[in-house]
Design an enzyme around this catalytic site. Structure first.
Site, PDB file in Angstrom:
ATOM      1  N   ASP A  74       0.815  -1.221   0.000  1.00  0.00           N
ATOM      2  CA  ASP A  74       0.000   0.000   0.000  1.00  0.00           C
ATOM      3  C   ASP A  74       0.847   1.269   0.000  1.00  0.00           C
ATOM      4  O   ASP A  74       2.020   1.258   0.384  1.00  0.00           O
ATOM      5  CB  ASP A  74      -0.859   0.050   1.272  1.00  0.00           C
ATOM      6  CG  ASP A  74      -1.950  -0.990   1.290  1.00  0.00           C
ATOM      7  OD1 ASP A  74      -1.920  -1.911   0.456  1.00  0.00           O
ATOM      8  OD2 ASP A  74      -2.836  -0.886   2.165  1.00  0.00           O
ATOM      9  N   HIS A 219       3.666  -2.165   3.202  1.00  0.00           N
ATOM     10  CA  HIS A 219       3.719  -0.812   2.621  1.00  0.00           C
ATOM     11  C   HIS A 219       5.035  -0.631   1.879  1.00  0.00           C
ATOM     12  O   HIS A 219       6.097  -0.658   2.518  1.00  0.00           O
ATOM     13  CB  HIS A 219       3.578   0.236   3.727  1.00  0.00           C
ATOM     14  CG  HIS A 219       2.267   0.175   4.447  1.00  0.00           C
ATOM     15  ND1 HIS A 219       2.023  -0.717   5.479  1.00  0.00           N
ATOM     16  CD2 HIS A 219       1.117   0.873   4.262  1.00  0.00           C
ATOM     17  CE1 HIS A 219       0.769  -0.553   5.897  1.00  0.00           C
ATOM     18  NE2 HIS A 219       0.197   0.398   5.184  1.00  0.00           N
TER      19      HIS A 219
HETATM   20 ZN   LIG Z   1      -2.612   3.161   3.253  1.00  0.00          ZN
END
Ligand SMILES: [Zn+2]
Length: 268
Positions: A74, A219
Site C-alpha cells: 500500500d 507498505h
Molecule cells: Zn494506506
C-alpha cells in the site's frame, strides 16, 4: 496465449526504455535498424485496452487446493517501489499494489505504475489522498476514488477492480460507492505493522505467519519493508506457498462493493 504475448512484449519494451530515461514523457526506442521510434505512453495504453479488454488477465490458480497467499503493498508508488519490483521479478512473484493517486501523480510519466502493470501485478485503488473514507461527504468520497481511477487508467490503460480503504475505514456508503465504481473492498488478515516497526526481520517474521488464503498487509514506501521481502518470500516459499494477486486468490474478480479479508476454506 498469443493475444497476451503482444501487449506484454510492448509493455516490457516500454518499461525497459523508461527505466533508462526515467523523466521523459516520450521514449526513444532504437530498432534493429537503429531508427528511433517514438512511443507515446497514452497511445500505448489506448492500444493495449483496444487489443485486450480487461488486460492484464489473471493467471489461473486453484487456491482451494494450493496454499496461496496474497501479498499486498500500500501507499506507493514510492522511492523503494522500483527495487521491490526488481526483487519480485527475480523470483517471478506477483503481488497487488494499492496505489495512492497523489503518489502516482508525483511519479512523473507514470513510470512505476506502468511497470507494476507490465510486470503482471494487480493494481488497486487506495484513494487520492489517503483520508478515512467513512468520514467523508459523498462528494469527497466520489472524488477520492474517481481521481485515482482516472490517472491510473490514463497511464496504464487498466481499469482497476479492487480497492483498499485507507485505515480499513469503510461503511455502508463506502460499500455502495465502491459497488457503483466496480471496485471490491480488500482488507487484510495479516498485519505486519511495518509502518510502525521499521525492522526488516520483524516484518519478515510477521508476514511469515500467513495461513493458506491470507491477505498480507505491507507498505512499499518503507525501505525496511522492501528489505524484508527476500526473507519473507524464502520463509513462505519453504512452507510451500504460491504467491498470487488478490483476484487470483479468489479465482475470479472479487465482487464490487463486497468486503474481503482473506480467502476462507469455503472460497469466500
Ligand atoms: Zn494506506
Amino acid at each position: 496465449m498469443r493475444v497476451w504475448a503482444l501487449p506484454l512484449a510492448l509493455v516490457a519494451l516500454v518499461s525497459c526504455v523508461t527505466q533508462s530515461v526515467p523523466r521523459r514523457q516520450q521514449a526513444r526506442v532504437h530498432t534493429a535498424a537503429a531508427r528511433p521510434v517514438v512511443i507515446d505512453p497514452v497511445m500505448l495504453a489506448k492500444r493495449l485496452r483496444a487489443m485486450q479488454p480487461g488486460w492484464p488477465r489473471s493467471r489461473k490458480f486453484d487456491c482451494a487446493r494450493l496454499k496461496c497467499v496474497a501479498l499486498t503493498f500500500d501507499d506507493g508508488p514510492g522511492e523503494h517501489t522500483w527495487r521491490l519490483l526488481d526483487l519480485l521479478r527475480q523470483r517471478d512473484v506477483r503481488a497487488t499494489f494499492f496505489v495512492i493517486g497523489q503518489m502516482v501523480a508525483a511519479d512523473k510519466g507514470g513510470r512505476i505504475v506502468r511497470r507494476i502493470v507490465g510486470d503482471g501485478h494487480e493494481i488497486g485503488n487506495h484513494s487520492w489522498s489517503h483520508p478515512p473514507l467513512a468520514e467523508l461527504s459523498h462528494e469527497a468520497l466520489q472524488k477520492e476514488l474517481k481521481h485515482t481511477e482516472d490517472i491510473v487508467r490514463r497511464l496504464t490503460g487498466v481499469r482497476m477492480r479492487v480497492m483498499r480503504p485507507p485505515y480499513g475505514s469503510t461503511d455502508d456508503e463506502v460499500a455502495a460507492e465502491t459497488r457503483r465504481e466496480g471496485l471490491a473492498q480488500i482488507l487484510w488478515s495479516v498485519d505486519t505493522l511495518d509502518w510502525r516497526d521499521r525492522v526488516a526481520t520483524t516484518v519478515a517474521r510477521r508476514a511469515g505467519e500467513a495461513k493458506p488464503g491470507s491477505i498480507v498487509l505491507l507498505h512499499d514506501i518503507h525501505r525496511t519493508t522492501v528489505e524484508a521481502v527476500p526473507a519473507l518470500l524464502d520463509t513462505l516459499g519453504r512452507k510451500g506457498y504460491t504467491f498470487v494477486t488478490v483476484s487470483e486468490l479468489y479465482g475470479r474478480t472479487p465482487a464490487p462493493g463486497r468486503t474481503y479479508t482473506e480467502r476462507a476454506p469455503t472460497g469466500r
